[in-house]
Design a protein around this motif. Sequence first.
Motif, PDB file in Angstrom:
ATOM      1  N   PRO A  18       0.658  -1.327  -0.170  1.00  0.00           N
ATOM      2  CA  PRO A  18       0.108  -0.159   0.082  1.00  0.00           C
ATOM      3  C   PRO A  18       0.750   1.058   0.131  1.00  0.00           C
ATOM      4  CG  PRO A  18       0.081  -1.214   2.075  1.00  0.00           C
ATOM      5  CD  PRO A  18       0.729  -1.882   1.347  1.00  0.00           C
ATOM      6  N   PHE A  19       0.405   2.338  -0.484  1.00  0.00           N
ATOM      7  CA  PHE A  19       0.953   3.553  -0.384  1.00  0.00           C
ATOM      8  C   PHE A  19       0.086   4.693   0.300  1.00  0.00           C
ATOM      9  CE2 PHE A  19      -1.480   3.722  -4.178  1.00  0.00           C
ATOM     10  CZ  PHE A  19      -1.879   5.059  -4.236  1.00  0.00           C
ATOM     11  N   TYR A  20       0.776   5.811   0.726  1.00  0.00           N
ATOM     12  CA  TYR A  20       0.055   6.722   1.570  1.00  0.00           C
ATOM     13  C   TYR A  20      -0.478   7.957   0.435  1.00  0.00           C
ATOM     14  CZ  TYR A  20      -0.870  10.144   5.061  1.00  0.00           C
ATOM     15  OH  TYR A  20      -1.654  11.110   6.041  1.00  0.00           O
ATOM     16  N   LEU A  21      -1.674   8.009   0.157  1.00  0.00           N
ATOM     17  CA  LEU A  21      -2.099   8.711  -0.596  1.00  0.00           C
ATOM     18  C   LEU A  21      -1.760  10.455  -0.600  1.00  0.00           C
ATOM     19  CD1 LEU A  21      -3.845   8.525  -3.164  1.00  0.00           C
ATOM     20  CD2 LEU A  21      -6.021   9.232  -1.804  1.00  0.00           C
ATOM     21  N   PRO A  22      -1.736  11.132   0.598  1.00  0.00           N
ATOM     22  CA  PRO A  22      -1.563  12.624   0.451  1.00  0.00           C
ATOM     23  C   PRO A  22      -0.255  12.814  -0.269  1.00  0.00           C
ATOM     24  CG  PRO A  22      -2.512  11.805   2.771  1.00  0.00           C
ATOM     25  CD  PRO A  22      -2.101  10.436   1.919  1.00  0.00           C
ATOM     26  N   GLY A  23       0.642  12.019  -0.357  1.00  0.00           N
ATOM     27  CA  GLY A  23       1.966  12.208  -1.235  1.00  0.00           C
ATOM     28  C   GLY A  23       3.107  12.634  -0.316  1.00  0.00           C
ATOM     29  N   ALA A 358      -9.403  16.616  -3.175  1.00  0.00           N
ATOM     30  CA  ALA A 358      -9.414  16.693  -1.847  1.00  0.00           C
ATOM     31  C   ALA A 358     -10.254  15.550  -0.953  1.00  0.00           C
ATOM     32  CB  ALA A 358      -9.995  17.818  -1.130  1.00  0.00           C
ATOM     33  N   ALA A 359     -11.427  15.268  -1.600  1.00  0.00           N
ATOM     34  CA  ALA A 359     -12.135  14.214  -1.057  1.00  0.00           C
ATOM     35  C   ALA A 359     -11.468  12.834  -1.094  1.00  0.00           C
ATOM     36  CB  ALA A 359     -13.697  14.215  -1.354  1.00  0.00           C
ATOM     37  N   ALA A 360     -10.886  12.701  -2.440  1.00  0.00           N
ATOM     38  CA  ALA A 360     -10.201  11.505  -2.459  1.00  0.00           C
ATOM     39  C   ALA A 360      -8.955  11.257  -1.573  1.00  0.00           C
ATOM     40  CB  ALA A 360      -9.718  11.299  -4.050  1.00  0.00           C
ATOM     41  N   GLY A 361      -8.241  12.289  -1.105  1.00  0.00           N
ATOM     42  CA  GLY A 361      -7.320  12.174  -0.095  1.00  0.00           C
ATOM     43  C   GLY A 361      -6.061  12.956  -0.816  1.00  0.00           C
ATOM     44  N   PHE A 362      -5.928  13.219  -2.140  1.00  0.00           N
ATOM     45  CA  PHE A 362      -5.165  13.811  -2.647  1.00  0.00           C
ATOM     46  C   PHE A 362      -4.477  15.239  -2.316  1.00  0.00           C
ATOM     47  CE2 PHE A 362      -6.465  11.369  -6.124  1.00  0.00           C
ATOM     48  CZ  PHE A 362      -5.331  10.244  -6.212  1.00  0.00           C
ATOM     49  N   LEU A 363      -5.261  15.977  -1.516  1.00  0.00           N
ATOM     50  CA  LEU A 363      -5.089  17.330  -1.030  1.00  0.00           C
ATOM     51  C   LEU A 363      -4.859  17.314   0.574  1.00  0.00           C
ATOM     52  CD1 LEU A 363      -7.023  19.612  -3.705  1.00  0.00           C
ATOM     53  CD2 LEU A 363      -4.683  18.849  -3.667  1.00  0.00           C
ATOM     54  N   SER A 364      -4.501  16.336   1.018  1.00  0.00           N
ATOM     55  CA  SER A 364      -4.418  16.383   2.686  1.00  0.00           C
ATOM     56  C   SER A 364      -3.621  17.309   3.114  1.00  0.00           C
ATOM     57  CB  SER A 364      -3.935  15.030   2.951  1.00  0.00           C
ATOM     58  OG  SER A 364      -3.755  14.888   4.216  1.00  0.00           O
ATOM     59  N   ALA A 366      -1.515  16.956   5.228  1.00  0.00           N
ATOM     60  CA  ALA A 366      -0.151  16.294   5.398  1.00  0.00           C
ATOM     61  C   ALA A 366       0.872  16.811   4.383  1.00  0.00           C
ATOM     62  CB  ALA A 366      -0.268  14.654   5.640  1.00  0.00           C
ATOM     63  N   ASN A 367       0.037  17.308   3.128  1.00  0.00           N
ATOM     64  CA  ASN A 367       0.787  17.663   2.015  1.00  0.00           C
ATOM     65  C   ASN A 367       0.769  19.228   1.892  1.00  0.00           C
ATOM     66  OD1 ASN A 367       2.331  17.828  -0.286  1.00  0.00           O
ATOM     67  ND2 ASN A 367       1.032  16.743  -1.421  1.00  0.00           N
ATOM     68  N   ARG A 368       1.614  19.893   2.860  1.00  0.00           N
ATOM     69  CA  ARG A 368       1.492  21.383   3.058  1.00  0.00           C
ATOM     70  C   ARG A 368       1.525  21.985   1.702  1.00  0.00           C
ATOM     71  NH1 ARG A 368       5.063  21.087   6.287  1.00  0.00           N
ATOM     72  NH2 ARG A 368       3.874  20.779   8.394  1.00  0.00           N
ATOM     73  N   GLY A 369       0.516  23.060   1.548  1.00  0.00           N
ATOM     74  CA  GLY A 369       0.553  23.860   0.558  1.00  0.00           C
ATOM     75  C   GLY A 369      -0.213  23.370  -0.935  1.00  0.00           C
ATOM     76  N   SER A 370      -0.714  21.997  -0.697  1.00  0.00           N
ATOM     77  CA  SER A 370      -1.108  21.210  -1.792  1.00  0.00           C
ATOM     78  C   SER A 370      -2.375  21.658  -2.197  1.00  0.00           C
ATOM     79  CB  SER A 370      -1.120  19.693  -1.599  1.00  0.00           C
ATOM     80  OG  SER A 370      -1.998  19.591  -0.675  1.00  0.00           O
ATOM     81  N   LEU A 371      -3.266  22.220  -1.227  1.00  0.00           N
ATOM     82  CA  LEU A 371      -4.533  22.660  -1.532  1.00  0.00           C
ATOM     83  C   LEU A 371      -4.642  24.038  -2.211  1.00  0.00           C
ATOM     84  CD1 LEU A 371      -7.702  22.173  -1.444  1.00  0.00           C
ATOM     85  CD2 LEU A 371      -7.683  23.377   0.927  1.00  0.00           C
ATOM     86  N   ALA A 372      -3.843  25.006  -1.854  1.00  0.00           N
ATOM     87  CA  ALA A 372      -3.736  26.150  -2.507  1.00  0.00           C
ATOM     88  C   ALA A 372      -3.208  26.126  -3.749  1.00  0.00           C
ATOM     89  CB  ALA A 372      -2.707  27.310  -1.583  1.00  0.00           C
ATOM     90  N   THR A 373      -2.141  25.234  -4.074  1.00  0.00           N
ATOM     91  CA  THR A 373      -1.679  25.049  -5.352  1.00  0.00           C
ATOM     92  C   THR A 373      -2.450  24.492  -6.416  1.00  0.00           C
ATOM     93  OG1 THR A 373       0.475  24.578  -4.248  1.00  0.00           O
ATOM     94  CG2 THR A 373       0.375  24.196  -6.757  1.00  0.00           C
ATOM     95  N   ASP A 522      -6.539  28.846  12.490  1.00  0.00           N
ATOM     96  CA  ASP A 522      -5.595  27.948  12.173  1.00  0.00           C
ATOM     97  C   ASP A 522      -5.937  26.542  12.708  1.00  0.00           C
ATOM     98  OD1 ASP A 522      -3.505  29.683  11.218  1.00  0.00           O
ATOM     99  OD2 ASP A 522      -2.762  30.335  13.324  1.00  0.00           O
ATOM    100  N   GLN A 523      -7.126  26.142  12.425  1.00  0.00           N
ATOM    101  CA  GLN A 523      -7.788  24.850  12.674  1.00  0.00           C
ATOM    102  C   GLN A 523      -7.590  23.841  11.330  1.00  0.00           C
ATOM    103  OE1 GLN A 523      -8.947  24.102  15.669  1.00  0.00           O
ATOM    104  NE2 GLN A 523      -8.378  26.029  16.327  1.00  0.00           N
ATOM    105  N   TYR A 524      -7.347  22.919  11.568  1.00  0.00           N
ATOM    106  CA  TYR A 524      -7.171  21.689  10.462  1.00  0.00           C
ATOM    107  C   TYR A 524      -8.680  21.324   9.779  1.00  0.00           C
ATOM    108  CZ  TYR A 524      -2.401  20.945  11.716  1.00  0.00           C
ATOM    109  OH  TYR A 524      -0.951  21.243  11.989  1.00  0.00           O
ATOM    110  N   TYR A 525      -8.716  21.414   8.461  1.00  0.00           N
ATOM    111  CA  TYR A 525      -9.968  20.947   8.079  1.00  0.00           C
ATOM    112  C   TYR A 525      -9.699  19.837   6.943  1.00  0.00           C
ATOM    113  CZ  TYR A 525     -14.580  21.229   5.835  1.00  0.00           C
ATOM    114  OH  TYR A 525     -16.005  21.055   5.382  1.00  0.00           O
ATOM    115  N   TYR A 526     -10.381  18.642   7.352  1.00  0.00           N
ATOM    116  CA  TYR A 526     -10.222  17.664   6.574  1.00  0.00           C
ATOM    117  C   TYR A 526     -11.343  16.648   5.970  1.00  0.00           C
ATOM    118  CZ  TYR A 526     -11.545  14.654  10.599  1.00  0.00           C
ATOM    119  OH  TYR A 526     -12.540  14.108  11.464  1.00  0.00           O
ATOM    120  N   VAL A 527     -12.529  17.083   6.473  1.00  0.00           N
ATOM    121  CA  VAL A 527     -13.699  16.266   6.013  1.00  0.00           C
ATOM    122  C   VAL A 527     -14.227  16.880   4.781  1.00  0.00           C
ATOM    123  CG1 VAL A 527     -14.466  15.876   8.370  1.00  0.00           C
ATOM    124  CG2 VAL A 527     -15.087  18.105   7.613  1.00  0.00           C
ATOM    125  N   PHE A 528     -13.449  16.744   3.758  1.00  0.00           N
ATOM    126  CA  PHE A 528     -13.836  17.306   2.374  1.00  0.00           C
ATOM    127  C   PHE A 528     -14.995  16.408   1.833  1.00  0.00           C
ATOM    128  CE2 PHE A 528      -9.312  18.583   2.771  1.00  0.00           C
ATOM    129  CZ  PHE A 528      -9.526  19.934   2.491  1.00  0.00           C
TER     130      PHE A 528
END
Length: 635
Positions: A18-23, A358-364, A366-373, A522-528
């Motif tokens: 297996p691999f970890y999706l967030p990158g 994001a819902a698929a886990g690609f923009l977690s 854990a991968n800092r800055g990925s969502l904005a990019t 500065d709260q985490y949001y993850y329930v995409f």
Amino acid sequence: MALPRLVALAALLPAARPFYLPGVAPRTFRYGDKVELKVNKLTSVHTQIPYDYYSLKFCRPRGGIKQATENLGEFLSGDLIENSPYHLFMEQDQFCKVLCRVELGKRDVDALKTIIREEYHHNWIIDNLPAASIVDSEQYIITAYAGGFPVGYADHKASYLFNHVNIIVEYHPLDDGSRVVGFYVEPFTVAHRFQNDASWDGSGEAPALATCDKSGPMVYEAIAAKQKVEAGPVLFTYDVLWRASNVKWASRWDIYLSMDNAVPDKVHWFSIVNSLLIVLFLTVMVAMIMVRNLHRDIARYNKVLSDEEKAEEREESGWKLVHADVFRPPDRLPMLFCVCVGTGCQVLGCAGISLIFAAAGFLSPANRGSLATAVLVLFVMMGLWAGYASATLYKTFKGRLWQKCTLCTAFCFPGLCFCTFLVFDGLLYSYGSTGAVPVASLASLLALWFGVSVPLVFVGAYLGYKREPLVYPVITSNIPREVPRPQPWYLSCAFATLVGGVLPFGACFVELFFILSSMWMDQYYYVFGFTALVFAILLVTCCEITIVLCYFQLCAENYHWWWRSFLTSGSTAIYVFLYSCVYFSRLEADEWFTYVLYFGYMGLICLGLFLLTGACGFGACLWFTKKIYGSIKVD
């Protein structure tokens, strides 16, 4: 043939890894390996102005400050990740370690007091894992998984600096080493003194301390005196504790994202149920209109008149009377309407695809800055759709200034966003904040805009102008029909606009609270997954409420529905902005620039939401009008 293939595939499954999706790839440390601790920006929810960690007089690494490689999304969010002087070695506890001695001057004291008064926090990182904070006091112990740990605290007597930290690292043991799965920092304020009242100038090895124990970590009860923020020497120390954990590396972010289940999933499910009830209510209304009223109207309009009925010359009324005008282009600002619809399609495509990834886990997180990019790149790529939608509509309106329409689509909304961002960037630069984006990153943004987005808008416009215009089921007359006056007050544009946004806002306001907390607190949001579902419900609600109000408008023989359909669903953004004004009180801001930054960016976000929901409402009304007028017989 299929059975042998399935058997072969099943045989390969045990060998699959297996691999970890967030990158972020896992890193395994062996006993004694150095584990690097990095420092990020100093942040405060009250000012929203981040600062460089080394802008204050903290201990610096002996080999010099080195900045970590960052992506565009990290630059845009103001991250500035750098190395630190702390030395950690896998599974090796360290106690009462002296980091450095700094001499605070008057300017340093004033800066620290300001930072502490505005409740700034450290943000440290180990193996891409942010530090959770454990803050001790006489009454309680608080553990927070987002926002870092405070620089210090102040009471009515003085300001105190956290100059000692217990660094607690949790690791998951493996056969070939260990992996970091948890990171906590427990800060203390300690007025250190050396044994036998010895002195130390900061060079060489420090004498033994009388205020901490080399056999165990610092505890709150052992502190005799606190370190006040005042001119003079300050000693920084730290302890390191390693704890074995059963948490696997792939699950190490779970406790951060759920904040140790501080926000249960029931809250999000409540939001979903609330939204579904609103959608159900609107769906019933739309069904009643479509099945009952429209079926009756269409049957009456299509009825073959007998000789007696023809002799009576039955007078028609209702929405059929405007069949020759319902598809007449808007008489006010038709080009602006096309630009708004095209830009709304661009924002809609960007938001929809971003949520799917994001819902698929690609923009977690854990991968800092990925969502904005991802949002930035997708917005640029959706320029193709913007150009195509605006050009198709403008051609259908028989517009002649197609170059101007395309240029407005390519530059109006992106230009407004970039100019606002540039002004805020200049203000942040004047504050010396890390939120000021470097010149190279600004050049990258301009390259994306002019080198990718603008050409794609023109390509989309070219395709839109090459295709045939939209086909309507009825012919538009040359002479416009006069709209009966006066119209009922409840069918006025202002009333319909204000009412149209209430139900869509009600479908998403619960989830909106968590989104704003993620952006500004500065709260985490993850329930995409929840967000994607609420987003879909929002779009459906906008479409349904717009169809209902459009039907009432057409029944009053008012065929000016183009702009009204856009404004009706787009008014959702008004209520979102009003809600953000109420939410602003949670920041407890005391800087004028915080007001400008907050309301400026929220204004841009709400403008984008206005365009998105407006385009959805218009698309629904266009489908609705074509459907009903295609179902009647017109002489």
